[in-house]
Design a protein around this motif. Structure first.
Motif, mmCIF file in Angstrom:
data_model
loop_
_atom_site.group_PDB
_atom_site.id
_atom_site.type_symbol
_atom_site.label_atom_id
_atom_site.label_comp_id
_atom_site.label_asym_id
_atom_site.label_seq_id
_atom_site.Cartn_x
_atom_site.Cartn_y
_atom_site.Cartn_z
ATOM 1 N N CYS A 165 43.750 37.009 34.612
ATOM 2 C CA CYS A 165 42.807 37.961 33.495
ATOM 3 C C CYS A 165 41.968 37.200 32.835
ATOM 4 O O CYS A 165 40.867 37.792 32.975
ATOM 5 N N LEU A 166 42.353 36.030 32.647
ATOM 6 C CA LEU A 166 41.744 36.079 31.144
ATOM 7 C C LEU A 166 40.449 35.095 32.591
ATOM 8 O O LEU A 166 38.886 34.658 31.783
ATOM 9 N N ARG A 167 40.832 34.180 33.737
ATOM 10 C CA ARG A 167 39.570 34.015 34.305
ATOM 11 C C ARG A 167 38.514 34.661 34.788
ATOM 12 O O ARG A 167 38.190 35.066 34.950
ATOM 13 N N LEU A 168 39.219 36.056 34.598
ATOM 14 C CA LEU A 168 38.387 37.332 35.344
ATOM 15 C C LEU A 168 37.784 36.923 33.951
ATOM 16 O O LEU A 168 36.391 37.333 33.866
ATOM 17 N N MET A 169 38.221 37.662 32.434
ATOM 18 C CA MET A 169 37.651 38.240 31.697
ATOM 19 C C MET A 169 35.969 36.998 31.427
ATOM 20 O O MET A 169 34.729 36.485 30.698
ATOM 21 N N VAL A 170 36.320 35.458 31.754
ATOM 22 C CA VAL A 170 35.700 34.251 31.217
ATOM 23 C C VAL A 170 34.290 34.501 32.457
ATOM 24 O O VAL A 170 33.410 34.035 31.739
ATOM 25 N N SER A 171 35.011 34.563 33.645
ATOM 26 C CA SER A 171 33.885 34.297 34.492
ATOM 27 C C SER A 171 33.237 35.852 34.341
ATOM 28 O O SER A 171 31.665 35.799 35.255
ATOM 29 N N THR A 172 33.179 37.126 34.028
ATOM 30 C CA THR A 172 32.628 38.194 33.438
ATOM 31 C C THR A 172 31.932 38.828 32.829
ATOM 32 O O THR A 172 32.837 38.837 31.386
ATOM 33 N N PRO A 173 30.814 38.906 32.719
ATOM 34 C CA PRO A 173 29.725 38.683 31.008
ATOM 35 C C PRO A 173 30.736 40.248 30.543
ATOM 36 O O PRO A 173 30.595 40.648 29.157
ATOM 37 N N ALA A 174 30.693 41.140 31.381
ATOM 38 C CA ALA A 174 30.816 42.669 30.641
ATOM 39 C C ALA A 174 32.268 42.687 30.288
ATOM 40 O O ALA A 174 32.631 43.610 28.920
ATOM 41 N N LEU A 175 33.089 42.048 30.822
ATOM 42 C CA LEU A 175 34.732 42.405 30.004
ATOM 43 C C LEU A 175 34.584 40.992 29.009
ATOM 44 O O LEU A 175 35.401 40.969 28.607
ATOM 45 N N ARG A 176 33.804 40.169 28.751
ATOM 46 C CA ARG A 176 33.530 38.577 27.993
ATOM 47 C C ARG A 176 33.608 39.746 26.480
ATOM 48 O O ARG A 176 33.932 39.363 25.129
ATOM 49 N N ALA A 177 32.341 40.469 26.836
ATOM 50 C CA ALA A 177 32.301 41.472 25.137
ATOM 51 C C ALA A 177 33.561 42.118 24.906
ATOM 52 O O ALA A 177 33.266 42.120 23.849
ATOM 53 N N ARG A 178 33.642 42.971 26.142
ATOM 54 C CA ARG A 178 34.830 43.763 25.839
ATOM 55 C C ARG A 178 36.564 42.509 25.174
ATOM 56 O O ARG A 178 36.874 43.562 24.627
ATOM 57 N N HIS A 179 36.636 41.753 25.569
ATOM 58 C CA HIS A 179 37.582 41.090 25.233
ATOM 59 C C HIS A 179 36.686 40.434 23.660
ATOM 60 O O HIS A 179 38.250 40.829 22.862
ATOM 61 N N LEU A 180 35.976 40.282 23.356
ATOM 62 C CA LEU A 180 35.225 40.242 22.364
ATOM 63 C C LEU A 180 35.645 41.635 21.203
ATOM 64 O O LEU A 180 36.428 41.089 19.890
ATOM 65 N N ASP A 181 35.161 42.707 21.197
ATOM 66 C CA ASP A 181 35.885 43.971 21.002
ATOM 67 C C ASP A 181 37.016 43.813 20.891
ATOM 68 O O ASP A 181 38.004 44.294 19.775
ATOM 69 N N SER A 182 38.021 43.261 21.680
ATOM 70 C CA SER A 182 39.612 43.566 21.830
ATOM 71 C C SER A 182 39.930 42.387 20.604
ATOM 72 O O SER A 182 41.313 42.845 20.107
ATOM 73 N N GLN A 183 39.281 41.686 20.450
ATOM 74 C CA GLN A 183 40.001 40.029 19.635
ATOM 75 C C GLN A 183 39.585 40.343 17.529
ATOM 76 O O GLN A 183 40.876 40.205 17.429
ATOM 77 N N TYR A 184 38.290 41.697 17.957
ATOM 78 C CA TYR A 184 38.417 41.954 16.990
ATOM 79 C C TYR A 184 39.561 43.207 16.158
ATOM 80 O O TYR A 184 40.324 42.726 15.144
ATOM 81 N N ALA A 185 39.696 43.670 17.166
ATOM 82 C CA ALA A 185 40.828 44.800 17.426
ATOM 83 C C ALA A 185 42.070 44.336 16.756
ATOM 84 O O ALA A 185 42.893 44.923 15.579
#
Length: 156
Positions: A64-84
């Motif tokens: 999942c982390l690899r996918l988040m790193v390589s997918t721009p939309a997932l990186r943006a969502r990951h930042l949102d989840s980090q804020y939460a």
């Protein structure tokens, strides 16, 4: 139920687990130790603990982390989840919301711990999970705050 493809990867975020660990920690400990300890404990729980072979949960999290790193939309969502996640941790610290200085200290400590965790997660994906995630988080926290910040978690 996931609403979009980004939710498929971000399902079961460890925010609740981390917030519970923070809330259960002693309020007499320094903020960095409370937050850092919760991050290490949650990583241990999420990756299956101390076994030598990576478990299914650990491999899934790594994928999942690899996918988040390589997918721009997932990186943006990951930042949102980090804020939460940051907000959930600050809330779990239980600092008086009427004291702006206490709230600021909680936010700053949490943000700094999460930056150390992010560095550990990045390293973990780069080395394909060969180093145990809790150990990397411990090392990143020690590099950021000194060995005293993670003294009870060090295994060196």
């Amino acid at each position: 139920m996931p609403k979009c493809k980004e939710d498929l990867v971000l399902i079961d975020q460890p925010a609740q687990l981390i917030a519970e660990r923070v809330a259960a920690s002693s309020a007499t400990q320094p903020l960095v130790r409370r937050v850092g300890g919760a991050l290490i404990d949650a990583a241990t729980a999420l990756t299956g603990g101390n076994g030598d072979e990576p478990g299914a949960n650990e491999r899934f999290l790594l994928d999942c982390l690899r996918l988040m790193v390589s997918t721009p939309a997932l990186r943006a969502r990951h930042l949102d989840s980090q804020y939460a996640l940051q907000q959930a941790i600050v809330d779990a610290l239980g600092d008086d919301a009427t004291d702006p200085d206490a709230a600021f200290r909680a936010q700053a400590a949490t943000s700094a711990c999460m930056a150390a965790m992010h560095t550990a997660l990045t390293r973990w994906t780069e080395d394909d999970g060969h180093t145990k995630l809790p150990d990397l988080i411990t090392r990143a926290l020690a590099a950021s705050f000194g060995d005293d910040a993670v003294a009870t978690y060090r295994k060196d």
